[in-house]
Scaffold this active site. Structure first.
Site, PDB file in Angstrom:
ATOM      1  CE  LYS A  10      -3.746  -2.371   2.753  1.00  0.00           C
ATOM      2  NZ  LYS A  10      -4.755  -2.256   3.722  1.00  0.00           N
ATOM      3  CG  PHE A  58     -13.095   2.732   8.261  1.00  0.00           C
ATOM      4  CD1 PHE A  58     -12.722   2.017   7.343  1.00  0.00           C
ATOM      5  CD2 PHE A  58     -13.815   1.911   9.292  1.00  0.00           C
ATOM      6  CE1 PHE A  58     -12.717   0.622   7.258  1.00  0.00           C
ATOM      7  CE2 PHE A  58     -14.006   0.700   9.363  1.00  0.00           C
ATOM      8  CZ  PHE A  58     -13.344  -0.172   8.143  1.00  0.00           C
ATOM      9  NE  ARG A  91      -6.390 -12.672   6.097  1.00  0.00           N
ATOM     10  CZ  ARG A  91      -6.831 -11.505   5.766  1.00  0.00           C
ATOM     11  NH1 ARG A  91      -6.721 -11.076   4.554  1.00  0.00           N
ATOM     12  NH2 ARG A  91      -7.131 -10.680   6.588  1.00  0.00           N
ATOM     13  CB  THR A  97      -7.373  -5.972  10.087  1.00  0.00           C
ATOM     14  OG1 THR A  97      -7.577  -7.402   9.215  1.00  0.00           O
ATOM     15  CG2 THR A  97      -7.577  -4.962   9.264  1.00  0.00           C
ATOM     16  NE  ARG A 108      -2.060  -6.155   7.126  1.00  0.00           N
ATOM     17  CZ  ARG A 108      -3.532  -6.601   6.817  1.00  0.00           C
ATOM     18  NH1 ARG A 108      -3.947  -7.254   7.917  1.00  0.00           N
ATOM     19  NH2 ARG A 108      -3.964  -6.212   5.737  1.00  0.00           N
ATOM     20  CG  ASN A 122      -3.305  -2.525   7.155  1.00  0.00           C
ATOM     21  OD1 ASN A 122      -3.186  -2.240   6.053  1.00  0.00           O
ATOM     22  ND2 ASN A 122      -4.557  -3.120   7.597  1.00  0.00           N
ATOM     23  CG  HIS A 125      -5.228  -6.331  -0.123  1.00  0.00           C
ATOM     24  ND1 HIS A 125      -6.278  -6.381   0.791  1.00  0.00           N
ATOM     25  CD2 HIS A 125      -5.344  -7.300  -0.994  1.00  0.00           C
ATOM     26  CE1 HIS A 125      -7.140  -7.167   0.285  1.00  0.00           C
ATOM     27  NE2 HIS A 125      -6.693  -7.579  -0.856  1.00  0.00           N
TER      28      HIS A 125
HETATM   29  N1  UDP Z   1      -9.736  -1.181   8.177  1.00  0.00           N
HETATM   30  C1  UDP Z   1      -9.774  -0.038   8.835  1.00  0.00           C
HETATM   31  N2  UDP Z   1     -10.465  -0.243  10.073  1.00  0.00           N
HETATM   32  C2  UDP Z   1     -11.093  -1.359  10.226  1.00  0.00           C
HETATM   33  C3  UDP Z   1     -11.179  -2.372   9.369  1.00  0.00           C
HETATM   34  C4  UDP Z   1     -10.351  -2.317   8.315  1.00  0.00           C
HETATM   35  O1  UDP Z   1      -9.002   0.837   8.627  1.00  0.00           O
HETATM   36  O2  UDP Z   1     -11.843  -1.371  11.352  1.00  0.00           O
HETATM   37  C5  UDP Z   1      -8.957  -0.801   6.741  1.00  0.00           C
HETATM   38  C6  UDP Z   1      -7.478  -1.673   6.878  1.00  0.00           C
HETATM   39  O3  UDP Z   1      -6.479  -0.933   6.228  1.00  0.00           O
HETATM   40  C7  UDP Z   1      -7.675  -2.938   6.189  1.00  0.00           C
HETATM   41  C8  UDP Z   1      -8.586  -2.745   4.935  1.00  0.00           C
HETATM   42  O4  UDP Z   1      -9.549  -1.586   5.769  1.00  0.00           O
HETATM   43  O5  UDP Z   1      -6.448  -3.660   5.722  1.00  0.00           O
HETATM   44  C9  UDP Z   1      -9.553  -3.731   4.659  1.00  0.00           C
HETATM   45  O6  UDP Z   1     -10.283  -4.443   5.543  1.00  0.00           O
HETATM   46  P1  UDP Z   1     -10.251  -5.800   5.851  1.00  0.00           P
HETATM   47  O7  UDP Z   1     -11.401  -6.162   7.011  1.00  0.00           O
HETATM   48  O8  UDP Z   1     -10.720  -6.544   4.395  1.00  0.00           O
HETATM   49  O9  UDP Z   1      -9.144  -6.149   6.555  1.00  0.00           O
HETATM   50  P2  UDP Z   1      -7.732  -7.278   5.795  1.00  0.00           P
HETATM   51  O10 UDP Z   1      -8.474  -8.268   4.923  1.00  0.00           O
HETATM   52  O11 UDP Z   1      -6.947  -6.013   5.085  1.00  0.00           O
HETATM   53  O12 UDP Z   1      -6.833  -7.590   6.922  1.00  0.00           O
HETATM   54 MG    MG Z   2      -9.642  -8.172   3.391  1.00  0.00          MG
END
Ligand code: UDP
Ligand code: MG
Length: 167
Positions: A10, A58, A91, A97, A108, A122, A125
């Site tokens: 990112k 957000f 992952r 996350t 992360r 973070n 992705h």
């Molecule tokens: N995100 C955030 N706050 C939250 C959940 C998600 O800022 O409470 C952002 C974060 O950058 C995350 C992205 O949205 O990586 C996508 O969210 P997802 O739940 O898909 O998490 P990921 O798969 O990236 O772990």
């Molecule tokens: Mg996701």
């Protein structure tokens, strides 16, 4: 079972010069990189990528984040990793996350932060499951940008398309 996953470094990862570190960490997985590019992220692509979060408070900030507007780095590095248990392996290395909850040694956990507006920056992705991986890879890459055949393709004639070539 072999799987593919989309990986995005990112804009915060690029701004912090973490590309090398992240790729080194991911190389621990022994997975194969089958596609890679640096690209700008259109609003349409960003919204489609994060469509599962459209109703979150957000969301707007998240779109700005992935488009690079928060970091003045309007690009991401997009890759496809392929191999045994690719999603789980990537992952795990990425970590949770929320960077505060992520293992400190995960990508992360080591490099992420929570902004004052609450968005989790973070740095990376990783697709969440096989179905999402297919959806995302098809969104970010054309078939001819990936060196293996991941999903069925078809041939089509594109008429009067203007393409840019070297002058
Ligand atoms: N995100 C955030 N706050 C939250 C959940 C998600 O800022 O409470 C952002 C974060 O950058 C995350 C992205 O949205 O990586 C996508 O969210 P997802 O739940 O898909 O998490 P990921 O798969 O990236 O772990
Ligand atoms: Mg996701």
């Amino acid at each position: 079972m072999n799987q593919a996953t989309l990986i995005l470094i990112k804009p915060d990862g690029l701004k912090k010069s973490l590309t090398g570190n992240i790729l080194t960490r991911l190389s621990e997985t022994k997975l194969e990189i089958v596609a890679a590019k640096v690209m700008r992220v259109s609003r349409q692509l960003a919204e489609e990528h994060y469509r599962h979060l459209k109703d979150k408070p957000f969301f707007e900030e998240l779109i700005k984040y992935i488009q690079g507007e928060l970091h003045n780095r309007r690009k991401v590095m997009a890759l496809v990793y392929w191999g045994e248990e690719a999603i789980k392996k990537c992952r795990e290395l990425a970590g949770a996350t929320n960077p505060e909850e992520a293992e400190p040694t995960s990508i992360r956990g080591a490099y992420g932060r929570i902004t004052t507006t609450g968005v989790y920056e973070n740095v990376i992705h990783v697709s969440s499951d096989e179905k999402e991986a297919e959806r995302e890879i098809k969104l970010w890459f054309r078939p001819d940008e990936i060196i293996v055949s991941l999903y069925p393709t078809k041939e089509t004639t594109v008429k009067e398309q203007i393409v840019r070539v070297w002058a």
